[in-house]
Each structure stands twice: as C-alpha cells, then as structure tokens.
Motif scaffolding. Structure first.
Motif, PDB file in Angstrom:
ATOM      1  N   ALA B  20       0.668  -0.986  -0.240  1.00 54.26           N
ATOM      2  CA  ALA B  20      -0.229   0.085   0.521  1.00 54.26           C
ATOM      3  C   ALA B  20       0.707   0.882   0.480  1.00 54.26           C
ATOM      4  O   ALA B  20       0.764   2.490  -0.504  1.00 54.26           O
ATOM      5  N   GLN B  24       0.827   3.604  -3.016  1.00 55.66           N
ATOM      6  CA  GLN B  24       0.319   5.528  -2.780  1.00 55.66           C
ATOM      7  C   GLN B  24       1.489   6.297  -2.980  1.00 55.66           C
ATOM      8  O   GLN B  24       1.699   7.411  -3.106  1.00 55.66           O
ATOM      9  N   PHE B  28       1.786   9.143  -5.983  1.00 59.13           N
ATOM     10  CA  PHE B  28       2.250  10.679  -5.466  1.00 59.13           C
ATOM     11  C   PHE B  28       3.066  11.532  -5.698  1.00 59.13           C
ATOM     12  O   PHE B  28       3.527  12.647  -5.851  1.00 59.13           O
ATOM     13  N   ALA B 115      -1.134  17.661  -2.422  1.00 57.85           N
ATOM     14  CA  ALA B 115      -1.262  16.581  -0.970  1.00 57.85           C
ATOM     15  C   ALA B 115      -2.661  17.224  -0.469  1.00 57.85           C
ATOM     16  O   ALA B 115      -4.051  15.537  -0.090  1.00 57.85           O
ATOM     17  N   GLN B 116      -3.265  18.222  -0.470  1.00 57.02           N
ATOM     18  CA  GLN B 116      -4.268  17.940  -0.066  1.00 57.02           C
ATOM     19  C   GLN B 116      -5.878  17.549  -1.068  1.00 57.02           C
ATOM     20  O   GLN B 116      -6.613  17.268  -0.607  1.00 57.02           O
ATOM     21  N   TYR B 118      -4.581  14.493  -3.219  1.00 53.33           N
ATOM     22  CA  TYR B 118      -4.536  13.700  -3.026  1.00 53.33           C
ATOM     23  C   TYR B 118      -5.479  12.524  -1.894  1.00 53.33           C
ATOM     24  O   TYR B 118      -6.057  12.271  -1.849  1.00 53.33           O
ATOM     25  N   GLU B 119      -5.379  14.099  -0.539  1.00 52.64           N
ATOM     26  CA  GLU B 119      -5.853  13.164   0.357  1.00 52.64           C
ATOM     27  C   GLU B 119      -8.292  13.370   0.405  1.00 52.64           C
ATOM     28  O   GLU B 119      -8.015  12.965   0.476  1.00 52.64           O
ATOM     29  N   LEU B 122      -8.638  10.117  -1.333  1.00 52.56           N
ATOM     30  CA  LEU B 122      -8.589   9.309  -0.739  1.00 52.56           C
ATOM     31  C   LEU B 122      -9.730   9.124  -0.084  1.00 52.56           C
ATOM     32  O   LEU B 122     -10.525   8.244  -0.084  1.00 52.56           O
ATOM     33  N   LYS B 125     -12.381   7.744  -2.648  1.00 55.29           N
ATOM     34  CA  LYS B 125     -12.510   6.652  -2.611  1.00 55.29           C
ATOM     35  C   LYS B 125     -12.934   5.591  -1.620  1.00 55.29           C
ATOM     36  O   LYS B 125     -13.780   4.520  -1.503  1.00 55.29           O
ATOM     37  N   LEU B 126     -13.166   6.615   0.400  1.00 46.94           N
ATOM     38  CA  LEU B 126     -12.662   5.566   0.911  1.00 46.94           C
ATOM     39  C   LEU B 126     -14.062   6.208   2.160  1.00 46.94           C
ATOM     40  O   LEU B 126     -14.470   5.378   3.040  1.00 46.94           O
ATOM     41  N   ASP B 130     -13.964   5.876   6.811  1.00 46.80           N
ATOM     42  CA  ASP B 130     -12.716   4.478   7.089  1.00 46.80           C
ATOM     43  C   ASP B 130     -11.543   5.523   6.463  1.00 46.80           C
ATOM     44  O   ASP B 130     -10.133   4.933   7.003  1.00 46.80           O
ATOM     45  N   LYS B 133     -10.207   6.193  10.188  1.00 47.04           N
ATOM     46  CA  LYS B 133     -10.309   5.066  11.088  1.00 47.04           C
ATOM     47  C   LYS B 133      -8.496   4.741  10.516  1.00 47.04           C
ATOM     48  O   LYS B 133      -7.601   4.077  11.054  1.00 47.04           O
ATOM     49  N   LEU B 134      -8.243   5.112   8.628  1.00 47.88           N
ATOM     50  CA  LEU B 134      -6.695   3.682   8.783  1.00 47.88           C
ATOM     51  C   LEU B 134      -6.435   4.940   8.964  1.00 47.88           C
ATOM     52  O   LEU B 134      -4.872   4.182   9.682  1.00 47.88           O
ATOM     53  N   LYS B 135      -5.260   5.991   9.480  1.00 50.65           N
ATOM     54  CA  LYS B 135      -5.054   7.048   9.629  1.00 50.65           C
ATOM     55  C   LYS B 135      -5.166   6.651  11.520  1.00 50.65           C
ATOM     56  O   LYS B 135      -3.538   6.862  11.791  1.00 50.65           O
TER      57      LYS B 135
END
Lengths: 143, 143
Positions: B20, B24, B28, B115-116, B118-119, B122, B125-126, B130, B133-135
């Motif tokens: 992963a 990622q 990026f 980066a923002q 990108y987030e 994300l 997508k999730l 979630d 939660k991942l972080k």
DNA sequence: TCTTGTTAGTTACAAAAGCAACTAACATCC
DNA sequence: GGATGTTAGTTGCTTTTGTAACTAACAAGA
C-alpha cells in the motif's frame, strides 16, 4: 489560519503509510535477516514458493508486484543459499520452474511461524476487528 | 490443512503495508519528482520546514524519524535548489537553523496543495469515516 | 585546565534498488 | 522458411540507501 498551516503532516496518508510500513519492517526483518541473511525480497520470494508451490520468476513477479530484476537477484541469492532449485520448463525453455529444497522449506516453516506470531501480536495490540479493518482498508487502497 | 498452508500472504500485515505504501507513493511522487526533481526525503524535509517553521536537521530527524544522514543529504539537495538557507545557530555552533527561501516556500505551497487534493481523493475513495479510521490505526501501529 | 563523554552534522565506502539494454526462446504473419 | 514482434530472465550502470567512522563543538567533573 490558511490551508497550508492547517495541513498537518500526521494527516498525510502516504507519510503515515510509509512510517508504519518501515516500523513494521524493522520489527519483522530480523527474523529473516539475522537468522538466514536474507533480504526482504528474498523472504517474499521464499514465501511465495512455499505458500503457492512451484512458480516461475515471472509468476512471482506478477503475483507479488516485484520488479523482475529484483526477483531475478533474489532467486539467485536463494539459490546460492541452497534454498531453491531451478529447472528449465519443458513447455517453454525461456522459463524456469523454481522449487524449494529442504533447507528452503525449513526456513519457510520457521519464518511463517514467526509471521503468525507477529500477526497474533498485532491482533493483541489492535484487537481482532480493527486488525481486519486495517487489512481491508490497505487492500482497498491498492486499486 | 496445516498452519503454513492456511497462512495467506495477503493477510500478512507488513506485506500489505509495504504494498500500500509503495502504491500510494507511486501516485504522489510525480508531484515532487517531475516538477522539482525532488526525492521523497527532500519532500519530507521541505514539508517539515514549511509546516513547522525553522528547524535544525536534528529536529527534523527526530520529528520525522528520518536518519540523520538522509536528512543531511536532503538538506544539501534542497540547498542546491535554492529552496533553503542555513545559518549557524548562535547558541550552539554545531547546529544549523534551516529556513525556507522564497522558491522553497513556493514549492511547499504547490506540493501542500497537491497533498490536500490527494487526501480529498482518498476520502472520496474510502469515505470520511474509513479514511480517518485508517489513519488512526496507522498511528497506533507505530507505538 | 585537562580529561572523558556526548552531540550535530558530514563523509566515505558498501549494499541495494532502479532502469535500460541485452540474449535467447517463442509466436505470428506473410 | 523468414521477417517481425513479444516475452522470460539476466546483466551493466547509475542512483539511492545503510552503516560506520569521522570532525567540530559542547558539557561536566576532577
């Protein structure tokens, strides 16, 4: 406060992922490094052969998303350790069937055991549900 | 089936994390690599200076868990790009205060914006829950 | 002041990864 | 059968990382 001020590094996922991956690798790598003098790619190749049976380098490369040159070098290293044997494939002489030899199978058993211990420790740390959740999210991230 | 058969590679967390993280990073890294010719460590150092103000190499090394030799080389590379300036610290002449110069600040703004974005992708997508939660789980993993 | 020990940062050398070019074997199309 | 293109795997070269040794500055105690 403007956007760049409010954007915390700890919320940037690629950074978090990288940190976590390195931290976990630091924890597990002594198992294959200290005991067998293996690199991470070698451990991954060994794992694939032990878990999924005889494969070609190409198949390992595809399954594990490891570049073919890395696989090639890992295979040679494992061969020098007498962990695997190569046999030219009869139906396609470009390809080689790779199979674990007894010492390789032994290393696979030992390291798989260590990996299971590692996972058990992770479950103790995060809990069963969250561990599964983490894996699900990591898998989902790869599409 | 015995233990080693039942142990799937896709359930081994360090492997998943690594996959992963690489995936990622592949997404990026073009932002800093193609546009500024930067390496990942340089981007991280730039980020720390932009986000947290003037720091010494040691402070960056500690905060970001990057080995001091990697920081040293990243600082030199950023200096050669005229992205930062060094100034010997008055209270401790072993240490250097690092500060971004205007081109470095500009790169920081651009890359923070990317980066923002990108987030945000994300989260799309999730989902918001979630992603958070991942972080949380990734952070928890690092203790 | 003179050891002794520690710390910030750099450098040198070795190990590993990335990338492109290569060989040998196959496959296809004419 | 011969030209053309593709694939499995290796090798050579460059870039990046890892490790240890090093310099220079500081700190503390006798």
């Amino acid at each position: 406060m403007d956007d760049s001020d409010s954007f915390e590094l700890s919320t940037f996922t690629p950074f978090l992922l990288n940190q976590a991956a390195e931290a976990q690798s630091d924890v597990f790598s002594p198992n294959y490094r200290d005991r067998y003098g293996m690199l991470r790619t070698e451990w991954r190749v060994l794992f694939h052969l032990g878990r999924y049976g005889n494969l070609s380098a190409k198949e390992i490369s595809d399954r594990a998303s490891i570049h073919k040159t890395k696989v090639s070098r890992a295979v040679r290293a494992l061969e020098e350790k007498r962990f695997l044997a190569r046999a030219t494939s009869p139906e396609d002489r470009r390809s080689e069937r790779l199979s674990l030899r007894p010492p390789g199978e032994e290393a696979f058993r030992v390291l798989t055991g260590a990996a299971q211990d590692y996972e058990a420790a992770l479950v103790r740390k995060l809990g069963r549900r969250d561990t599964q959740k983490l894996k699900d999210l990591l898998l989902k991230l790869q599409d």
